[in-house]
Design a protein around this motif. Sequence first.
Motif, PDB file in Angstrom:
ATOM      1  N   GLY A 201      11.958  15.418  13.704  1.00 14.56           N
ATOM      2  CA  GLY A 201      12.825  14.455  14.371  1.00 14.56           C
ATOM      3  C   GLY A 201      14.285  14.875  14.339  1.00 14.56           C
ATOM      4  O   GLY A 201      15.020  14.729  15.325  1.00 14.56           O
ATOM      5  N   GLU A 202      14.732  15.419  13.188  1.00 18.38           N
ATOM      6  CA  GLU A 202      16.124  15.846  13.069  1.00 18.38           C
ATOM      7  C   GLU A 202      16.416  17.001  14.012  1.00 18.38           C
ATOM      8  O   GLU A 202      17.491  17.084  14.606  1.00 18.38           O
ATOM      9  N   ASN A 203      15.448  17.916  14.165  1.00 19.08           N
ATOM     10  CA  ASN A 203      15.634  19.023  15.105  1.00 19.08           C
ATOM     11  C   ASN A 203      15.787  18.514  16.531  1.00 19.08           C
ATOM     12  O   ASN A 203      16.606  19.011  17.307  1.00 19.08           O
ATOM     13  N   ARG A 204      14.990  17.547  16.865  1.00 20.03           N
ATOM     14  CA  ARG A 204      15.056  16.963  18.210  1.00 20.03           C
ATOM     15  C   ARG A 204      16.432  16.359  18.461  1.00 20.03           C
ATOM     16  O   ARG A 204      17.034  16.551  19.517  1.00 20.03           O
ATOM     17  N   GLU A 205      16.929  15.582  17.460  1.00 17.32           N
ATOM     18  CA  GLU A 205      18.243  14.959  17.606  1.00 17.32           C
ATOM     19  C   GLU A 205      19.334  16.019  17.747  1.00 17.32           C
ATOM     20  O   GLU A 205      20.278  15.855  18.528  1.00 17.32           O
ATOM     21  N   ALA A 206      19.200  17.112  17.002  1.00 22.65           N
ATOM     22  CA  ALA A 206      20.200  18.182  17.080  1.00 22.65           C
ATOM     23  C   ALA A 206      20.199  18.828  18.460  1.00 22.65           C
ATOM     24  O   ALA A 206      21.257  19.109  19.037  1.00 22.65           O
ATOM     25  N   ILE A 207      19.004  19.067  18.986  1.00 20.76           N
ATOM     26  CA  ILE A 207      18.911  19.683  20.310  1.00 20.76           C
ATOM     27  C   ILE A 207      19.512  18.773  21.369  1.00 20.76           C
ATOM     28  O   ILE A 207      20.226  19.212  22.275  1.00 20.76           O
ATOM     29  N   GLU A 208      19.227  17.479  21.252  1.00 22.27           N
ATOM     30  CA  GLU A 208      19.781  16.534  22.220  1.00 22.27           C
ATOM     31  C   GLU A 208      21.298  16.480  22.108  1.00 22.27           C
ATOM     32  O   GLU A 208      22.002  16.368  23.118  1.00 22.27           O
ATOM     33  N   ALA A 209      21.835  16.563  20.892  1.00 26.52           N
ATOM     34  CA  ALA A 209      23.283  16.555  20.701  1.00 26.52           C
ATOM     35  C   ALA A 209      23.921  17.781  21.345  1.00 26.52           C
ATOM     36  O   ALA A 209      24.976  17.696  21.985  1.00 26.52           O
ATOM     37  N   ILE A 210      23.263  18.947  21.154  1.00 28.64           N
ATOM     38  CA  ILE A 210      23.768  20.172  21.775  1.00 28.64           C
ATOM     39  C   ILE A 210      23.734  20.057  23.290  1.00 28.64           C
ATOM     40  O   ILE A 210      24.680  20.442  23.989  1.00 28.64           O
ATOM     41  N   ALA A 211      22.644  19.517  23.810  1.00 33.95           N
ATOM     42  CA  ALA A 211      22.519  19.367  25.259  1.00 33.95           C
ATOM     43  C   ALA A 211      23.603  18.448  25.804  1.00 33.95           C
ATOM     44  O   ALA A 211      24.200  18.709  26.852  1.00 33.95           O
ATOM     45  N   GLU A 212      23.874  17.362  25.059  1.00 33.70           N
ATOM     46  CA  GLU A 212      24.897  16.419  25.522  1.00 33.70           C
ATOM     47  C   GLU A 212      26.277  17.064  25.509  1.00 33.70           C
ATOM     48  O   GLU A 212      27.071  16.900  26.443  1.00 33.70           O
ATOM     49  N   SER A 213      26.576  17.827  24.448  1.00 37.60           N
ATOM     50  CA  SER A 213      27.881  18.474  24.368  1.00 37.60           C
ATOM     51  C   SER A 213      28.031  19.537  25.443  1.00 37.60           C
ATOM     52  O   SER A 213      29.103  19.697  26.035  1.00 37.60           O
TER      53      SER A 213
END
Length: 279
Positions: A201-213
């Motif tokens: 789950g944490e990896n998913r959140e990190a990927i989404e954060a990178i995508a948003e940035s």
Amino acid sequence: MPKSRPFRVAVEGATCDGRTLERQHIVQMAQRFNPTVYGARVNLEHLRGYSPNSDFRAYGDVISVKAEEITEEPLKGKMGLYVQVDATDDLVAMKKNRQKIYHSIEVHPSFADTGEAYLMGLACTDSPASLGTEMMQFCANNPVNPLSSRKHDPACFFTASVESTMEFEDEQPPQDEGKNFFARIKSLLGGTQQQFSQQNGENREAIEAIAESQGKLLDSTTQLSTAVKAKADATELQSLRNDFKALEEKLKGQDAEQYNQRPPATGGDGQSTQHLADC
């Protein structure tokens, strides 16, 4: 391809095959329809051509189905089936020309041995419900059903055709590049959501954060590029204005009386004075 707004294609009651479209059939079709399980294509007169260039080629796909009880007369209280279609350009043009304005569906009363009805296809036709009723009577009294060759399965039946207005949704304006980028990343992640375990789950959140940035960065870059170009155009225009102003002032400061007549041309005819070039 253009998508239609939901429109009614069937009402509980008589069919063209001498059978009855039950209320439960409509409810089951709405509940069970899934294009990834079996896709319902749009055709003409329930005929499916072999050639993509035929008039009886596919004209789109049904993408959603819902059941609603009709609240307007004269069908008030009956259950109606409503669909949304992903149409081809040919279907859009045909509807704009008011061709094939009636619709009929092909129903399998027990799809894949489930015991429940399923929507197999949608037909566009010029035959109104009254002709569908005549066809129903003809089929009921005929030992060989004349519509059998058009069906996916002998158990299927066709509903009486009803007039429908197929209206298409307005095309959405293109979104910013950054938002599209973020949406694509989320879509990819969402499509495989079940594959993510709780510990990822944490990896998913990190990927989404990178995508948003990254999406925000793309938007900022686009805005900066637009601003720089606008500034460069304005600077170039101002430079041209300054050059024109300077030339205008220079011409205004010159006195026309200071100019002399042009010297006579060199050469002669043997009678007039000759002007020799200074070599």
